[in-house]
Each structure stands twice: as C-alpha cells, then as structure tokens.
Scaffold this motif. Structure first.
Motif, PDB file in Angstrom:
ATOM      1  N   ARG A 447      -0.279  -8.260  -0.880  1.00  0.00           N
ATOM      2  CA  ARG A 447      -1.555  -7.590  -0.608  1.00  0.00           C
ATOM      3  C   ARG A 447      -2.078  -7.962   0.780  1.00  0.00           C
ATOM      4  O   ARG A 447      -2.613  -7.113   1.494  1.00  0.00           O
ATOM      5  CB  ARG A 447      -2.580  -7.966  -1.676  1.00  0.00           C
ATOM      6  N   GLU A 448      -1.941  -9.238   1.144  1.00  0.00           N
ATOM      7  CA  GLU A 448      -2.417  -9.667   2.460  1.00  0.00           C
ATOM      8  C   GLU A 448      -1.659  -8.964   3.579  1.00  0.00           C
ATOM      9  O   GLU A 448      -2.237  -8.622   4.613  1.00  0.00           O
ATOM     10  CB  GLU A 448      -2.258 -11.188   2.589  1.00  0.00           C
ATOM     11  N   GLU A 449      -0.361  -8.745   3.373  1.00  0.00           N
ATOM     12  CA  GLU A 449       0.469  -8.147   4.417  1.00  0.00           C
ATOM     13  C   GLU A 449       0.367  -6.629   4.453  1.00  0.00           C
ATOM     14  O   GLU A 449       0.275  -6.024   5.526  1.00  0.00           O
ATOM     15  CB  GLU A 449       1.928  -8.563   4.208  1.00  0.00           C
ATOM     16  N   PHE A 450       0.385  -5.977   3.278  1.00  0.00           N
ATOM     17  CA  PHE A 450       0.523  -4.514   3.233  1.00  0.00           C
ATOM     18  C   PHE A 450      -0.700  -3.784   2.682  1.00  0.00           C
ATOM     19  O   PHE A 450      -0.723  -2.557   2.680  1.00  0.00           O
ATOM     20  CB  PHE A 450       1.747  -4.141   2.390  1.00  0.00           C
ATOM     21  N   GLY A 451      -1.698  -4.509   2.207  1.00  0.00           N
ATOM     22  CA  GLY A 451      -2.900  -3.833   1.727  1.00  0.00           C
ATOM     23  C   GLY A 451      -2.945  -3.714   0.213  1.00  0.00           C
ATOM     24  O   GLY A 451      -3.045  -4.696  -0.494  1.00  0.00           O
ATOM     25  N   PHE A 452      -2.887  -2.486  -0.293  1.00  0.00           N
ATOM     26  CA  PHE A 452      -2.954  -2.185  -1.724  1.00  0.00           C
ATOM     27  C   PHE A 452      -4.339  -2.414  -2.311  1.00  0.00           C
ATOM     28  O   PHE A 452      -4.472  -2.738  -3.490  1.00  0.00           O
ATOM     29  CB  PHE A 452      -1.911  -2.981  -2.518  1.00  0.00           C
ATOM     30  N   ASP A 453      -5.392  -2.237  -1.501  1.00  0.00           N
ATOM     31  CA  ASP A 453      -6.754  -2.342  -2.023  1.00  0.00           C
ATOM     32  C   ASP A 453      -6.985  -1.265  -3.084  1.00  0.00           C
ATOM     33  O   ASP A 453      -6.748  -0.081  -2.839  1.00  0.00           O
ATOM     34  CB  ASP A 453      -7.787  -2.160  -0.903  1.00  0.00           C
ATOM     35  N   GLY A 454      -7.460  -1.680  -4.242  1.00  0.00           N
ATOM     36  CA  GLY A 454      -7.812  -0.725  -5.285  1.00  0.00           C
ATOM     37  C   GLY A 454      -6.673  -0.341  -6.202  1.00  0.00           C
ATOM     38  O   GLY A 454      -6.874   0.462  -7.118  1.00  0.00           O
ATOM     39  N   SER A 455      -5.477  -0.898  -6.007  1.00  0.00           N
ATOM     40  CA  SER A 455      -4.332  -0.535  -6.852  1.00  0.00           C
ATOM     41  C   SER A 455      -3.696  -1.784  -7.445  1.00  0.00           C
ATOM     42  O   SER A 455      -3.547  -2.795  -6.754  1.00  0.00           O
ATOM     43  CB  SER A 455      -3.280   0.229  -6.046  1.00  0.00           C
ATOM     44  N   PRO A 456      -3.303  -1.722  -8.714  1.00  0.00           N
ATOM     45  CA  PRO A 456      -2.507  -2.826  -9.242  1.00  0.00           C
ATOM     46  C   PRO A 456      -1.150  -2.861  -8.564  1.00  0.00           C
ATOM     47  O   PRO A 456      -0.660  -1.840  -8.090  1.00  0.00           O
ATOM     48  CB  PRO A 456      -2.380  -2.496 -10.736  1.00  0.00           C
ATOM     49  N   VAL A 457      -0.560  -4.025  -8.489  1.00  0.00           N
ATOM     50  CA  VAL A 457       0.783  -4.204  -7.930  1.00  0.00           C
ATOM     51  C   VAL A 457       1.611  -4.959  -8.959  1.00  0.00           C
ATOM     52  O   VAL A 457       1.159  -5.986  -9.488  1.00  0.00           O
ATOM     53  CB  VAL A 457       0.746  -4.990  -6.604  1.00  0.00           C
ATOM     54  N   ARG A 458       2.784  -4.438  -9.242  1.00  0.00           N
ATOM     55  CA  ARG A 458       3.640  -5.077 -10.239  1.00  0.00           C
ATOM     56  C   ARG A 458       4.875  -5.665  -9.556  1.00  0.00           C
ATOM     57  O   ARG A 458       5.518  -4.991  -8.758  1.00  0.00           O
ATOM     58  CB  ARG A 458       4.047  -4.073 -11.312  1.00  0.00           C
ATOM     59  N   VAL A 459       5.154  -6.911  -9.875  1.00  0.00           N
ATOM     60  CA  VAL A 459       6.325  -7.593  -9.333  1.00  0.00           C
ATOM     61  C   VAL A 459       7.178  -8.069 -10.503  1.00  0.00           C
ATOM     62  O   VAL A 459       6.715  -8.855 -11.328  1.00  0.00           O
ATOM     63  CB  VAL A 459       5.918  -8.793  -8.457  1.00  0.00           C
ATOM     64  N   SER A 460       8.398  -7.571 -10.593  1.00  0.00           N
ATOM     65  CA  SER A 460       9.302  -8.003 -11.652  1.00  0.00           C
ATOM     66  C   SER A 460      10.530  -8.657 -11.036  1.00  0.00           C
ATOM     67  O   SER A 460      10.872  -8.410  -9.874  1.00  0.00           O
ATOM     68  CB  SER A 460       9.721  -6.821 -12.533  1.00  0.00           C
ATOM     69  N   VAL A 461      11.173  -9.498 -11.826  1.00  0.00           N
ATOM     70  CA  VAL A 461      12.325 -10.266 -11.359  1.00  0.00           C
ATOM     71  C   VAL A 461      13.539  -9.908 -12.209  1.00  0.00           C
ATOM     72  O   VAL A 461      13.442  -9.836 -13.435  1.00  0.00           O
ATOM     73  CB  VAL A 461      12.054 -11.781 -11.450  1.00  0.00           C
TER      74      VAL A 461
END
Length: 471
Positions: A447-461
C-alpha cells in the motif's frame, strides 16, 4: 546466505527450472472470469430448490410459500471441473404490481446479463399464461435457453411434462429438483450452453458503477439516498428497519451516473432476525455482492457498535471497495470527535485503508465529497501492478526485511504476480510458509508503494516444492 537476484525475464530465482510461463499458466486457470447461469420462472415452481441441487449444498432459501426469493442472488457452482455462477431470481409475473414488480425487474435483468438461462416450469401444473409470456420473451433473446420441467418425480408425469413442447423452447428437460432426478443430465446440457468466458463482467464499460449503501438499521441510509436523488425514493422513518428490499436509483454525481442501492439494515446476526427481517438480510448481502463499492454509513454521534464492525467486515470479506461515511456529523461536538478518533484507531484497525468522509445526510453537508472518495476507491480496486515492478519492489523489501525463519530455514520468495483485480490479489510463490504477520507487513508495504486507498488487498502464498533436476 547469498541474496537471490532478479533475472531479466522477471523471475526471481536461482533455480534454472523455474520459468515465468510456468507460474503464469498456473494462475490463468484459476482467475478466468466465470459465465453466469440465470434460473428464472414464475413464483413457487422450485427455482431455489433447483439452485441448491445444482450447487450440491443448501444455499438458496426454500419455503413453501411463493415469493420468498425477491432479489437476484449469485452462487458459485462447479460441475465436471468447470466453474460458473448460478443466479437465483424472484418469480417473474408480467403484470406484477408493487413488490412483485420489483421482483420482475430483477428477473428481467438477470435474463439480459446471463450467459445462459434455465426457465423452470412446474410440470404438475403445466404451462400457465405467465409461462407462455416468459417463453415468448425468451424466444426473442439471443441467450441460450434451457426449458426445465420440474417436479417430474416419476415416469407417469413425463407424459404430462411433454406438453411443455408447446412453449416453443425445444424439448423440456424433465427433472425433480427435490429428489435429484435428471439433474446430472441437465448440468451436462448447461455446460454445453455456457460460453468459456462471460459476455459481461461486473462493472464493464458503458454501465454505471454500482454502489451499495450499507449499515445497521436507522443509521441514515434512506435519508442519504433521498438527498442524492432529490426525491423521496426511499421510505424514511424513525423506526429501524423500514427498508426491506434493496432499492435501486440512478444518481448523477460529479458528472457521472452511479447506480445506488439502498439496503435494509443488517441485524447483529441473521439468526436473530425472523420473517421479513431474515429475508431482508439475505437480500442485503446479495446487493453487496453485486456492488463494486460499498458506502458504509456509521452514526458519528454514537459509539461505534458491534453491528457496525460486523457490516464493515462483511464488505471487506466480499472484496468490495469501501468508503466509510460518518453520518450525522452536524450532531458531533469536539468531545465526540476526539472520542470517535480513539474508537476508529482501536476498533477499525483492519480497515484503516478505507476512504473516510464526514457527512450529514439530513442537511446535505459534504455529501458531494462521496464522489472523489468512491472514485479513488474504485481506481484502487481496478489497479494492476506489472510483474516486473512488483518483483523489483519485492526484491528490495525482502533484502531489507527478510521473513522469519521456520524450522531453521529462511523462506525465499521465488516469484510474485498479481493474479487479479477487483480486489487486487497477489500470489507469492515461495520455498516455505510465510507467517501471517509477515504477510500483513507485505500488504502494508504494498500500500505504501503502490497506493490501493479504499480497496482491500489480498496476499496469498503458494509454497512450491523444489523440482528434481532431470539427469
């Protein structure tokens, strides 16, 4: 331990048998948009029972009174290795008035956007005048239509069901949704009728973006809807729970057209609501699932409640862009503002990424600020990061802050890619498991690098075993 390098092909690895195409191909099969099958018909012919049979589980609400299903509700189904959406609809009555007219609109919209249609007819009753009107409409449609004669529980009913040829939609497929008779053959036919990819995707070009107004009862959703539309579009009353069915309105804001859906207030638990409230809760969930961005209203003049947090979690879990509108701001004094800030910091840490707007639906104060908040949230929701930029960023992060060791070994991230948007979903291919805390750290840095204000972000492994080298 030596630091891995990032080759020019975009794969961060020191293993020669890890290839870029391998990872991309693996993801292609998992994130292809799914086509939609709409199940339509007049009330009480067994549509929801058939939907449950297709799903192989009890999802759609079934009751022995007509009209239980009032909204379009989508479920994910799978048959013979293929996935698709199944959309349950309310019964379609051509001359419907009031509530039934709203139901009819939902069914008609499902027909317009679905990739294939199942028309369900009660074989024990035969073709009614309503069935004939529906069939006439469907014969003009370009969408594939499958005629289903339901409630054919025995062979002796097959002769009666054969009379449905008269509807002009081809051979009726005889099934018993209750007992499962004939549903396997029906599903085979469904797969033949569905295209590989949907003809229309959520939020496609040309249509207004869909906004769901959500929140606990009596928080001001209908008042906001009326302020936005400039008319008494939604019923407003001091009694909580006035709104039962989702109410759609096209609203002009910021030079754009938006489709707002005013929903019923969600109770603390669905199981605590009975009768109309129970079904209102289900339809509200459906409205949220079909929306692209949710505007969550919170009464800023009162403490944040468990109900507020549950509704927020529902929006985040659904993967929707999110704007939190603190309503009744005209009633908030300085002491309450300081208290609210502490509540937000303490209770809403999981959705710090949500856009925030302070408004008054009653006076119209700052309502226009919803537009830039929604636009920013949707832009983040649609955002895609290139594989090269993502892996270059990840290389720097991993070098500066390596993941915790597990079992005496340091997990390595071999490759990262953005699997999908809406919401942005990232997949990390690793040599070992990454702790939940480290995944949250990566999300925060993303989020700090690319933004994504107002949207959930999902990270899976995805942990990959090292492949044996060919000799």
């Amino acid at each position: 331990m030596t630091q891995d390098t990032l080759p020019g092909d975009g794969v961060w690895t020191d293993e020669s048998d890890w290839e870029f195409a391998d990872h991309e191909g693996e993801l292609d099969q998992e994130h292809v948009p799914m086509p939609t099958l709409a199940v339509v018909g007049r009330p009480n012919v067994g549509k929801s029972t058939l939907v449950n049979r297709i799903l192989g589980r009890r999802e759609a609400v079934v009751e022995d009174i007509p009209g239980v299903t009032r909204d379009r509700i989508s479920y994910e189904a799978q048959w013979a290795g293929r996935k698709f959406w199944v959309q349950d609809t309310g019964g379609w009555e051509p001359d419907a008035k009031g509530l039934q007219q709203s139901v009819a609109r939902q069914a008609e919209q499902a027909m317009q956007t679905a990739d294939a249609i199942v028309l369900v007819v009660d074989a024990t009753v035969g073709a009614t005048s309503t069935d004939e009107v529906v069939a006439r409409t469907l014969r003009r449609a370009k969408t594939p239509v499958i005629l289903v004669a339901n409630k054919v529980d025995s062979e002796k009913l097959e002769a009666e069901a054969a009379s449905l040829w008269s509807l002009g939609l081809g051979e009726p497929k005889m099934v018993s949704a209750t007992h499962g008779r004939g549903t396997g053959d029906l599903l085979d036919l469904v797969l033949e009728s569905l295209p590989d990819t949907p003809r229309e995707t959520l939020g496609g070009t040309g249509g207004p973006r869909r906004v769901a107004l959500i929140g606990k009862p009596n928080v001001g959703k209908s008042s906001l809807m009326n302020k936005l539309t400039g008319e008494e579009r939604s019923v407003v009353h001091d009694v909580a729970g006035t709104t039962v069915d989702p109410v759609d309105s096209l609203v002009e804001l910021g030079g754009k057209t938006w489709r707002f859906v005013d929903t019923a207030g969600l109770r603390r638990k669905v199981s605590q609501a009975g009768g109309t409230e129970f079904y209102a809760s289900l339809r509200t969930k459906s409205a949220l699932e079909s929306a692209e961005v949710a505007v969550m209203l919170i009464d800023a003049s009162e403490p944040v409640t468990e109900q507020d947090l549950r509704v927020i979690s529902m929006a985040a879990d659904a993967g929707r862009a999110l704007v939190i509108a603190y309503n009744k701001w005209d009633l908030v004094d300085e002491d309450r503002r300081e208290q609210l800030e502490r509540e937000i910091e303490r209770e809403m840490v999981q959705v710090q990424w949500a856009k925030r707007v302070n408004i008054s639906a009653h006076t119209g104060r700052a309502v226009q600020k919803l537009v830039p908040a929604m636009e920013t949230a949707l832009e983040s929701w649609d955002k895609r990061i290139s594989t090269g930029a993502l892996n270059n960023w990840l290389k720097e992060i991993m070098a500066a802050t390596p993941p915790p060791m597990r079992g005496g070994k340091l997990p390595r991230v071999l490759f990262a890619t953005q699997a999908s948007t809406r919401p942005p979903t990232f997949v990390l291919f690793t040599t070992g498991f990454l702790e939940a805390g480290y995944r949250r750290f990566l999300e925060r840095k993303l989020r700090e690098e690319f933004g994504f204000d107002g949207s959930p972000v999902r990270v899976s492994v995805r942990v990959r075993e090292k492949r044996e080298r060919k000799k």
